[in-house]
Design a protein around this motif. Structure first.
Motif, short mmCIF file in Angstrom:
data_model
loop_
_atom_site.label_atom_id
_atom_site.label_comp_id
_atom_site.label_asym_id
_atom_site.label_seq_id
_atom_site.Cartn_x
_atom_site.Cartn_y
_atom_site.Cartn_z
N GLU A 97 7.55 1.63 -6.64
CA GLU A 97 8.00 2.47 -7.49
C GLU A 97 7.43 1.87 -8.54
N GLY A 98 7.39 1.78 -9.98
CA GLY A 98 7.53 0.86 -11.47
C GLY A 98 6.49 0.41 -11.51
N LYS A 99 5.48 0.13 -10.15
CA LYS A 99 4.42 0.03 -10.57
C LYS A 99 2.82 1.14 -10.08
N GLY A 100 3.42 1.61 -9.66
CA GLY A 100 1.81 3.24 -9.28
C GLY A 100 1.64 2.89 -8.18
N LEU A 101 0.29 3.82 -7.71
CA LEU A 101 -0.78 3.54 -6.68
C LEU A 101 -1.80 2.71 -7.11
N TYR A 102 -2.02 2.51 -6.20
CA TYR A 102 -3.19 0.73 -6.39
C TYR A 102 -3.87 0.78 -4.81
N PRO A 103 -5.18 0.37 -5.16
CA PRO A 103 -6.01 -0.27 -3.76
C PRO A 103 -5.40 -1.91 -3.39
N ASN A 104 -5.17 -2.05 -2.18
CA ASN A 104 -4.90 -3.33 -2.05
C ASN A 104 -5.78 -4.36 -2.61
N THR A 105 -7.22 -3.97 -2.77
CA THR A 105 -8.35 -5.80 -3.23
C THR A 105 -7.60 -5.47 -4.55
N GLN A 106 -6.85 -4.19 -5.08
CA GLN A 106 -7.21 -4.73 -7.22
C GLN A 106 -5.81 -4.30 -6.95
N ASP A 107 -4.61 -5.42 -7.03
CA ASP A 107 -3.59 -5.42 -7.17
C ASP A 107 -3.24 -4.69 -8.24
N PHE A 108 -1.98 -3.74 -8.58
CA PHE A 108 -1.64 -3.54 -9.02
C PHE A 108 -2.54 -3.24 -10.16
N THR A 109 -3.63 -2.54 -10.27
CA THR A 109 -4.76 -1.55 -11.26
C THR A 109 -4.59 -0.28 -10.72
N ASN A 110 -3.46 0.42 -11.10
CA ASN A 110 -3.32 1.57 -11.15
C ASN A 110 -4.97 2.69 -10.96
N LEU A 111 -4.21 3.70 -10.33
CA LEU A 111 -4.88 4.89 -10.06
C LEU A 111 -4.46 5.78 -10.84
N THR A 112 -4.77 6.36 -11.36
CA THR A 112 -4.11 7.87 -12.29
C THR A 112 -4.26 9.03 -11.87
N SER A 113 -3.27 9.42 -11.65
CA SER A 113 -2.34 10.32 -10.64
C SER A 113 -1.40 11.35 -12.28
N LYS A 114 -1.54 12.73 -12.08
CA LYS A 114 -0.31 13.12 -12.65
C LYS A 114 0.64 14.09 -11.81
N TYR A 115 0.06 13.93 -10.73
CA TYR A 115 0.80 14.11 -9.83
C TYR A 115 1.49 13.66 -8.48
N THR A 116 3.13 13.39 -7.99
CA THR A 116 3.51 12.73 -6.86
C THR A 116 2.81 13.16 -5.91
N VAL A 117 2.05 12.05 -5.45
CA VAL A 117 1.54 11.63 -3.71
C VAL A 117 2.67 12.16 -2.91
N THR A 118 2.64 13.14 -1.98
CA THR A 118 3.37 13.60 -0.38
C THR A 118 2.90 13.55 0.45
N LYS A 119 1.45 13.90 -0.31
CA LYS A 119 0.74 14.22 1.68
C LYS A 119 -0.90 12.69 1.31
N LEU A 120 -1.64 12.32 1.60
CA LEU A 120 -2.64 11.63 1.61
C LEU A 120 -4.08 12.11 2.86
N GLY A 121 -4.41 12.52 2.09
CA GLY A 121 -5.83 12.68 3.69
C GLY A 121 -6.91 10.91 3.49
N LEU A 122 -7.31 10.60 4.66
CA LEU A 122 -7.82 9.93 4.81
C LEU A 122 -8.98 10.02 5.09
N TYR A 123 -10.63 9.29 4.55
CA TYR A 123 -11.58 10.37 5.56
C TYR A 123 -12.13 8.88 5.88
N LEU A 124 -12.72 8.25 7.25
CA LEU A 124 -13.47 7.22 7.80
C LEU A 124 -14.93 7.53 7.83
N ASN A 125 -15.60 7.52 7.40
CA ASN A 125 -17.19 7.42 7.66
C ASN A 125 -17.40 6.16 8.24
N CYS A 126 -17.34 6.03 9.61
CA CYS A 126 -18.31 4.18 9.85
C CYS A 126 -19.43 4.75 10.05
#
Length: 510
Positions: free
Chosen positions: A434-463
């Motif tokens: 809260e206050g910092k937004g959504l970001y990937p852990n490898t790029q701390d505080f580089t916020n991802l643009t999102s116009k919507y509040t995320v309630t559900k995430l889908g994760l797709y792992l391609n090994c």
């Protein structure tokens, strides 16, 4: 005149003295054999009193051989705070039942450094005893990797495997199951804090002696990694030359045809130019060339992931994988597509991996933080899935805020994947504060643009392509949030953290 003591007084004095002796004297009971547990798990080091006296008023001290400071100190009927090394803080506890003489120690989130001899010391007002036991931390290493080089009429084959604890054994066998003599095995312990062991071995082998040979590395008969190789003399060089020549022929032919087409020298080219231009935007890419032993992976490949032909030497496995990862484009899920259903996996949480004050639900589907505080050392204590994700394609969904409840949106959360042992280098996760937004852990505080509040995430792992993608499930299109490319090879576990700022849960959706 000496007063006379009657018989009843003598009996009472005798009983009191017997009880005092029995309460003062005891022995320590510890296991004779070593205690072993997997890396990253929890283990109980057994220690008890005989007879089973009430130890709540005793002093209990756990320490490690060779270390001055205790790991845990129970004194004045409570565990003393700020005692011992920081590496054990929030990882050690007494399992309870002190009134029954059980002073066993529980150690969470095992690391390789935790292996060694542990001492259990118990002291009463007038008596003390101690006992010791050895802890073995087991880590199952990587599948053997082969290198080979021709040496006259024979082939020099090297087998390598890393990430083991304790030191593993390595065995060569031929296709008939016979063990091959080997005296060239070398071990190396990593210089990092993990201290895992790598092993390598080589031998000279005649291809005419066996159809194939295997290299087996393991801790015992049940914890092994095995690899096989077909050491055909000259095969790799000939295959490389053949592939290179064929690639040059195809490339030359395509270049000549392209030049003729652009100059209008090919028959019927002019009459089909408009149709050709209209079809170019819809033409499908040619299928990726795969080795013969990759039939299963090719069958499972996602229709969204067709790649252009990329000719490479057969022994250039590393470069091939990097090329595929750089070309990988994650699919855009829609209501009509079926790939989410096809690759959907049912995950459960492993309570033994829960860190700090995390509480896992009884159905092992959700996790919350019991003691919200800004003083926690970790912003995202986590728990891992029981299931391993090592090959193929996997999709799962996580609810990071139940908007149907009266609770406010989660103040922080983090979900993704990691390996064992966990480290920042293998962690691939999407986090929110809260206050910092959504970001990937490898790029701390580089916020991802999102116009919507995320309630559900889908994760797709391609090994197969070494990639992890995150989707905003609340949106029906253009919902890709972020993709990690060129992830390290290995076995992954899904990671879930509800953060430390509120009581809200993070839940796996079926």
């Amino acid at each position: 005149m000496v007063p006379r003591i009657n018989g009843q007084a003598m009996i009472l004095i005798y009983i009191a003295s017997v009880l005092a002796c029995s309460a003062a004297e005891f022995s320590i009971v510890v296991p004779n054999a070593s205690v072993s547990a997997p890396l990253g798990s929890s283990v109980v080091l057994p220690c008890g009193l005989s007879p089973s006296l009430n130890a709540r008023t005793f002093e209990v001290r756990w320490s490690k051989q060779g270390e001055h400071d205790p790991i845990l100190l129970y004194q004045d009927q409570k565990v003393q705070e700020n005692v011992g090394k920081d590496q054990y803080r929030d990882r050690v506890s007494l399992i309870g039942e002190l009134d029954k003489g059980n002073v066993s120690l529980k150690l969470d989130n095992l690391t390789v450094v935790d292996k060694g001899e542990y001492i259990c010391f118990v002291k009463s007002i007038s008596w003390y005893e101690k006992g010791s036991m050895n802890l073995v931390v087991k880590a199952l290493g990587s599948t053997p990797l082969f290198l080979h080089k021709e040496a006259g009429e024979k082939v020099n084959i090297t087998c390598m495997s890393g990430g083991w604890s304790p030191k593993p054994t390595l065995t060569w066998r031929d296709s008939a199951g016979r063990e091959l003599p080997n005296s060239h095995t070398y071990y190396r312990t990593g210089n990092d804090s993990e201290g895992l062991v790598s092993v390598s071995s080589w031998l000279l082998f005649s291809p005419s002696d066996s159809e194939w040979i295997s290299c087996t590395v393991g801790l015992n008969g049940q914890e092994i990694r095995e690899g096989r190789i077909v050491p055909l003399k000259g095969f790799w060089r000939e295959a490389f030359i053949s592939t290179l020549v064929l690639s040059l022929i195809v490339l030359s032919t395509f270049t000549v045809l392209l030049i003729l087409f652009r100059k209008g020298l090919l028959p019927h080219c002019s009459s089909h130019k408009n149709a050709k231009a209209a079809a170019d935007s819809h033409v499908s890419l040619p299928a990726e060339t795969v080795p013969l032993n990759a039939t299963e992976n090719a069958t499972q490949a996602d229709p969204h992931e067709s790649l252009p032909v990329k000719s490479v030497p057969l022994n250039a496995t590393k470069n091939t994988n990097q090329g595929i990862s750089s070309l990988y484009t994650p699919p855009e899920p829609t209501e009509e597509s079926s790939w989410k259903v096809r690759y959907k996996v049912s995950l459960t949480l492993d309570p033994s991996t829960a860190l700090g004050s995390l509480k896992v639900s009884t159905d092992c589907k959700s996790v919350s933080y019991e003691k919200p505080s800004g003083d926690s050392k970790s912003k995202f204590p986590h728990v891992l899935s029981k299931e391993e994700l090592s090959s193929g394609l996997f999709y799962w969904e996580v609810m990071v805020w139940d908007k149907t409840s009266s609770a406010q949106p989660n103040s922080s959360w983090c979900v993704g994947v990691t390996q064992k042992p966990h480290s920042d280098s293998v962690l691939k996760a999407l986090c929110y504060e809260e206050g910092k937004g959504l970001y990937p852990n490898t790029q701390d505080f580089t916020n991802l643009t999102s116009k919507y509040t995320v309630t559900k995430l889908g994760l797709y792992l391609n090994c197969q392509s070494n990639a992890l993608s995150f989707y905003n499930v609340d949106k029906t299109s253009h919902n890709l949030l972020y993709t990690f490319h060129n992830m390290p090879h290995g076995t992954y576990f899904a990671l879930f953290s509800p953060g430390v700022k509120d009581l809200n849960r993070v839940r796996i959706l079926d």
